[in-house]
Design an enzyme around this catalytic site. Structure first.
Site, PDB file in Angstrom:
ATOM      1  N   LYS A 204      46.790  44.042  45.908  1.00 36.13           N
ATOM      2  CA  LYS A 204      47.390  42.892  47.458  1.00 36.13           C
ATOM      3  C   LYS A 204      47.986  41.352  46.358  1.00 36.13           C
ATOM      4  CE  LYS A 204      43.966  43.884  50.307  1.00 36.13           C
ATOM      5  NZ  LYS A 204      43.221  44.703  49.548  1.00 36.13           N
ATOM      6  N   THR A 205      46.975  41.219  45.892  1.00 40.57           N
ATOM      7  CA  THR A 205      46.778  40.270  45.298  1.00 40.57           C
ATOM      8  C   THR A 205      47.830  40.191  43.753  1.00 40.57           C
ATOM      9  OG1 THR A 205      44.826  39.452  45.257  1.00 40.57           O
ATOM     10  CG2 THR A 205      45.498  38.409  43.805  1.00 40.57           C
TER      11      THR A 205
ATOM     12  N   ASP B  27      44.315  34.632  50.678  1.00 39.72           N
ATOM     13  CA  ASP B  27      43.232  36.375  50.893  1.00 39.72           C
ATOM     14  C   ASP B  27      42.647  36.143  51.944  1.00 39.72           C
ATOM     15  OD1 ASP B  27      43.459  38.853  49.565  1.00 39.72           O
ATOM     16  OD2 ASP B  27      42.009  37.826  48.065  1.00 39.72           O
TER      17      ASP B  27
ATOM     18  N   THR C 122      41.871  43.420  54.240  1.00 39.73           N
ATOM     19  CA  THR C 122      41.032  44.599  54.069  1.00 39.73           C
ATOM     20  C   THR C 122      40.697  45.236  55.941  1.00 39.73           C
ATOM     21  OG1 THR C 122      39.358  43.872  54.327  1.00 39.73           O
ATOM     22  CG2 THR C 122      40.230  43.912  52.055  1.00 39.73           C
TER      23      THR C 122
ATOM     24  N   ARG D  29      41.289  48.271  40.187  1.00 37.45           N
ATOM     25  CA  ARG D  29      40.617  47.347  39.810  1.00 37.45           C
ATOM     26  C   ARG D  29      39.126  48.154  39.116  1.00 37.45           C
ATOM     27  NH1 ARG D  29      38.405  43.713  44.415  1.00 37.45           N
ATOM     28  NH2 ARG D  29      40.425  42.734  44.669  1.00 37.45           N
TER      29      ARG D  29
END
Ligand code: ADE
Length: 337
Positions: free
Chosen positions: A64-65, A109, A158, A217
């Site tokens: 997402k980032t 975030d 999330t 990740r």
């Protein structure tokens, strides 16, 4: 792929930034989202408007980032990053908003952790790019309205279920990031290995991919640990045997489960007869935050079909028992305690 492995080529610190794609072509997977975002950005550019506010949601670690970063690069604006828990008071948000410049993207975030008062200041800022500041108290209070420059918000969460529907409806585009398929994770590993100057056999990559929980990740994190392992054991080429040994030492199994995941399943089985049991109880029994159990551990356990959420609570499934080598008929016979 470089001819020779140069394990010293890239320092580990700041590596996540090094591995993060800097252009669309480097961003693997999530094709539909990419295409939609490119259209939103392209059309806004033609109209010379800021892009619509975007909401990205899905499990942690799916990029997402990274997407927010790519959008800001594409627009040519600055990315200002903050998070829900960091904006404690309405004044904190006012200060962030009044410092924005034209074309900036404000990335928030963990937006589900914004408090209600802050969320309400955000509404007019999102709708009409105005900031309403209340000066004074009681009957003599006045509202000072400040015009903000054209900016856009990209919010990530999330837990979209925790956002109010008025808040959700203020985003022009809402996109759900999905777990990656194994082929895409292998491509990400291959790209990262190349950036790291790591000489890794093609048949070693699926092993890391399978243990990555379908999450870039985690794939990159495991790749870096494999790189450490190869460095310490002076292996210039990473083979599947080296990957297997490194994963074994890390106690990551072939499905990517770690001791902490198995601990959650075992606690439900051993203490609560396999469930149903509530989230609060599980978190307290495992010494974890409820948010961590729900946001980090559960999504993948449910995806594997090892855990189910029922109206009465969480239940370990037959598949879950099988993976732990416990017979569901003898629920209490595991000798965990
Ligand atoms: N690193 C994290 N997410 C990625 C993606 N989608 N593509 C390539 N590298 C990544």
């Amino acid at each position: 792929m470089p001819e020779l492995t140069d394990l010293n080529k890239t320092k580990d610190s700041g590596l996540d930034l090094t591995l993060r794609p800097q252009k669309w072509d480097d961003y693997i997977g999530q094709e539909k989202i990419k295409r939609n975002l490119q259209i939103i950005i392209g059309a806004a550019k033609i109209r010379k408007d800021p892009i619509e506010h975007i909401l990205l949601y899905g499990p942690a670690g799916l990029g997402k980032t990274t997407l927010a970063n790519l959008i800001s690069v594409e627009i040519g604006g600055n990315l200002r990053t903050t998070s829900g828990p960091m904006i404690e008071k309405t004044g904190d948000l006012a200060s962030i908003l009044t410092n924005l410049n034209e074309g900036d993207i404000l990335f928030i975030d963990e937006v589900h952790r914004l408090n209600k008062a802050v969320e309400e200041v955000l509404y007019p800022a999102m709708e009409s790019r105005t900031l309403d500041i209340i000066i004074g108290k009681g009957a003599s209070a006045k509202i000072l309205q400040i015009q903000l420059p054209p900016f856009s918000i990209i919010a990530a969460t999330t837990r979209i279920d925790l956002l109010s529907s008025p808040f959700r409806s203020r985003f022009g585009g809402t996109f759900k990031l999905d777990f990656y398929n194994e082929g895409d994770i292998e491509k990400i590993i291959s790209r990262s290995a190349e950036i790291l100057g790591l000489n890794i056999n093609k048949n070693a990559m699926p092993l890391i991919a399978r243990s990555s929980r379908s999450t870039p990740r985690i794939a990159n994190r495991l790749l870096k640990r494999v790189r450490d392992f190869a460095q310490i054991y002076e292996k210039p080429i990473v083979t599947s045997d080296i990957v297997a040994s490194a994963l074994k030492l890390l106690e990551v199994d072939e499905l990517g489960l770690e001791p902490s995941d198995k601990h959650i399943l075992r606690v439900i089985i051993d203490k609560y007869n396999g469930g149903p049991v509530g989230l609060k109880t599980i978190a307290a029994s495992c010494g974890e935050e409820e948010e961590t159990v729900e946001g980090v551990y559960e999504p993948y356990l449910m995806r594997l079909g090892f855990l189910a959420r029922t109206p009465k609570g969480r239940v370990v499934t037959e598949l879950g028992y099988k993976h732990l080598n416990i017979n569901p008929q003898n629920k209490n016979q595991s000798n965990f305690f």
